[in-house]
Design a protein around this motif. Sequence first.
Motif, PDB file in Angstrom:
ATOM      1  N   VAL A   1       0.853  -1.186   0.000  1.00  0.00           N
ATOM      2  CA  VAL A   1       0.000   0.000   0.000  1.00  0.00           C
ATOM      3  C   VAL A   1       0.887   1.233   0.000  1.00  0.00           C
ATOM      4  CG1 VAL A   1      -1.598   1.404   1.382  1.00  0.00           C
ATOM      5  CG2 VAL A   1      -2.089  -1.001   1.014  1.00  0.00           C
ATOM      6  N   ARG A   2       0.646   2.124  -0.939  1.00  0.00           N
ATOM      7  CA  ARG A   2       1.381   3.391  -0.984  1.00  0.00           C
ATOM      8  C   ARG A   2       0.373   4.535  -0.876  1.00  0.00           C
ATOM      9  NH1 ARG A   2       6.544   2.695  -5.132  1.00  0.00           N
ATOM     10  NH2 ARG A   2       7.468   0.990  -3.941  1.00  0.00           N
ATOM     11  N   ALA A   3       0.046   4.861   0.348  1.00  0.00           N
ATOM     12  CA  ALA A   3      -0.962   5.913   0.570  1.00  0.00           C
ATOM     13  C   ALA A   3      -0.559   6.776   1.743  1.00  0.00           C
ATOM     14  CB  ALA A   3      -2.328   5.280   0.808  1.00  0.00           C
TER      15      ALA A   3
ATOM     16  N   ASN B   1       3.953   7.687  -1.596  1.00  0.00           N
ATOM     17  CA  ASN B   1       2.523   7.979  -1.464  1.00  0.00           C
ATOM     18  C   ASN B   1       1.902   8.226  -2.834  1.00  0.00           C
ATOM     19  OD1 ASN B   1      -0.025   8.800  -0.838  1.00  0.00           O
ATOM     20  ND2 ASN B   1       0.576  10.526   0.448  1.00  0.00           N
ATOM     21  N   ASP B   2       1.068   7.301  -3.297  1.00  0.00           N
ATOM     22  CA  ASP B   2       0.475   7.443  -4.628  1.00  0.00           C
ATOM     23  C   ASP B   2      -1.010   7.768  -4.581  1.00  0.00           C
ATOM     24  OD1 ASP B   2       2.792   7.103  -6.145  1.00  0.00           O
ATOM     25  OD2 ASP B   2       2.715   4.933  -5.891  1.00  0.00           O
ATOM     26  N   LEU B   3      -1.516   8.129  -3.414  1.00  0.00           N
ATOM     27  CA  LEU B   3      -2.951   8.422  -3.279  1.00  0.00           C
ATOM     28  C   LEU B   3      -3.406   9.463  -4.296  1.00  0.00           C
ATOM     29  CD1 LEU B   3      -5.451   7.712  -1.611  1.00  0.00           C
ATOM     30  CD2 LEU B   3      -4.747   9.376   0.086  1.00  0.00           C
TER      31      LEU B   3
ATOM     32  N   ARG C   1      -0.975   4.094 -14.330  1.00  0.00           N
ATOM     33  CA  ARG C   1      -0.109   3.077 -13.740  1.00  0.00           C
ATOM     34  C   ARG C   1      -0.048   3.033 -12.222  1.00  0.00           C
ATOM     35  NH1 ARG C   1       3.291   7.522 -14.759  1.00  0.00           N
ATOM     36  NH2 ARG C   1       5.014   7.738 -13.276  1.00  0.00           N
ATOM     37  N   HIS C   2      -0.766   3.898 -11.536  1.00  0.00           N
ATOM     38  CA  HIS C   2      -0.663   3.918 -10.074  1.00  0.00           C
ATOM     39  C   HIS C   2      -1.918   3.403  -9.368  1.00  0.00           C
ATOM     40  CE1 HIS C   2       2.640   6.894 -10.857  1.00  0.00           C
ATOM     41  NE2 HIS C   2       3.201   6.140  -9.933  1.00  0.00           N
ATOM     42  N   HIS C   3      -1.658   2.626  -8.324  1.00  0.00           N
ATOM     43  CA  HIS C   3      -2.713   2.172  -7.415  1.00  0.00           C
ATOM     44  C   HIS C   3      -2.331   2.549  -5.996  1.00  0.00           C
ATOM     45  CE1 HIS C   3      -4.267  -0.244 -10.655  1.00  0.00           C
ATOM     46  NE2 HIS C   3      -3.129  -0.894 -10.777  1.00  0.00           N
TER      47      HIS C   3
HETATM   48 MG    MG Z   1       6.348   6.118  -7.493  1.00  0.00          MG
END
Ligand code: MG
Length: 469
Positions: free
Chosen positions: A68-70, A75-77, A85-87
Motif C-alpha cells: 500500500v502506498r498511501a 505515497n500514490d494516493l 499506472r498507479h494504485h
Molecule cells: Mg512512485
Amino acid sequence: MSSLNQIRSTFLDYFAADGHEKVQSAPLVPQNDPTLLFVNAGMVPFKNVFTGQETRATKRATSSQKCVRAGGKHNDLDNVGYTARHHTFFEMLGNFSFGDYFKEHAIELAWNLVTKEFGIPADRLMATVYIDDDEAFDLWKKIAGLPESKIARIAGSDNFWSMGDTGPCGPCTEIFYDHGDHIWGGPPGTPEEDGDRWVEIWNLVFMQFDQQADGSRSLLPRPSIDTGAGLERVAAVLQGVHSNYETDLFRTLIAASEHETNTSAEGDRTPSHRVIADHLRSSSFLIADGVTPSNEGRGYVLRRIMRRAMRHAHLLGAADPLMHRLVPTLVQEMGEAYPELRRAQAFIEDTLKQEEIRFRTTLGRGMGLLEDASRDLGEGGVLSGQTAFTLYDTYGFPLDLTQDEARRRGFTVDTEGFDAAMNEQRSRSREHWTGSGQTASAGEWLALRDRLGPTVFTGYDSVEGSGEV
Ligand code: MG
Ligand code: ATP
Ligand code: MG
Ligand code: MG
C-alpha cells in the motif's frame, strides 16, 4: 491472454526453478517496524535479512507482496484516477538474493523472463542505470544487447532506491516499456518522462547500504539483490492495454461498480469507477489485515481512502451505500491467491457498510457546501481554509478529500488557512477545558468523540505531516 493470476504464478514458478524459495506475502501492517506506515515494497519483510540481523535457511527468495502506498515516503494516493499506472494497493512481484548472486545474474534473470517467458519484444524496452554505474551499463549491453541509446544514466533518487528514511538502500536499474507514440510522454531522463507512454515495469535494486536516521550510510554485510515488478503493470503490457485499469481484474471490478450504480464507466465517470475499484482493493486488504477506520494513524489513512471512494460513489449518484456490495466480486477474483480476504469477507463488508452509512449522513451536505463555495471560483481559484476546515470539522471531509475534489474542479485549497483554523479551534477548546475542574473518564471521552466525530480527533499531527506513525 494471461490473467493477473496466471502472470503471478508464472513469475513465482520461474524464480522457484532457479532455486528461489517461494515466500507468502507478509501482512500490510509491518511487523515490528514502527518507522513504516504500511508495507510499501517486496523487500520490507526481508529488511533484517539484508542488514544481517536475521538469517534465513535459503539465500534466494521470491514473493508477490501486498503493498500500500498511501502515505509516508511512497505515497500514490493523489495519482490514482489520474495516471494509468498507479494504485494505492498493488502486488509487487520480486526476487531476492541475500548475499548470493549480484548484478549480473539479476539482470540476466529479469531480461530472460521479460523477453522469453513473457515474450515482450525487446525493441519496446529500455533500461536506466544509476549515473556512475558503468558495470550495470555494460551488463545491459552484454546480456540484453541493448544499444547505448536505450540505456539511460539517471542521477536522481529514481535510480537510488530506499524504502524510507532509514533501512537498506542502494543504486538500481529499471526496465521501462514503451506503450507507443499515440500516448503522451518521453523516455526516462527526458522532460516528458512523467507522461504515461514509457512505463516503469521493474526495478532491480543493488542493495549495498543501510541508511541511519542521521542520513549516514553504512555498508551492508554482503551486497544483495532486491527487485520489484508491479503485477498490474506487467499485466497491462501482456494484455496489450495501456492502463492497468483495463486489465482483466480491473475490468471485472469496474463492471461490478457499473452494475451496482447503474452507470457506465465512460467520459468523466471513468475516473470515479477507477478510484472505486482501486480503493475497494486497498480498503478491503487493509481491513483483512486488521486495520479499522479511526481518526488517527493507520486507521485514519484507511478512513481517508474509504471516504474518497465513497465520495466517488456519491458523484455517480449511488443512492445507497455501495462499497460493501463490491466485496464479493473482489473476493471471487483474489480470494484464492489471498485466503485472508475470504476469511475476513463478512467483516470487510460490515466495516465498509458502517463507514459509508456514517459518512453519508454528512457527505451530501458537505458536497453542497463545497458546491456553493466553488460557484464563484474559476479555474485556478483558491478555496478558503475556513471552508476546508468546516468541511473537515463538521462534515467529516479529510483535507486531502477536499483537495482532491477541488483539483477535479480546477482549483486549489488554502492549506495554511486550514491549519490556522485548526489551531484556533484547538486553543478555543483548550480554554474551554481549563478550569472546568473535571476529568472525563475514558468511557465518557469515547462517547463524546463518537458524538462529535472529528472535532476532538487527536491524530492530525501524526498523519498529515510525514504520514509516518
Ligand atoms: Mg512512485
Ligand atoms: P513510479 O516511478 O512509476 O511511481 P516507482 O519508481 O515509485 O514507480 P518502485 O518504488 O521502483 O516504483 O517500485 C517497484 C515497482 O513497483 C515499479 O517498477 C512498478 O512496477 C511497481 N509500482 C510502484 N508503485 C506502484 C503503484 N502505485 N501502483 C502499481 N504499481 C506500482
Ligand atoms: Mg520510478
Ligand atoms: Mg522505481
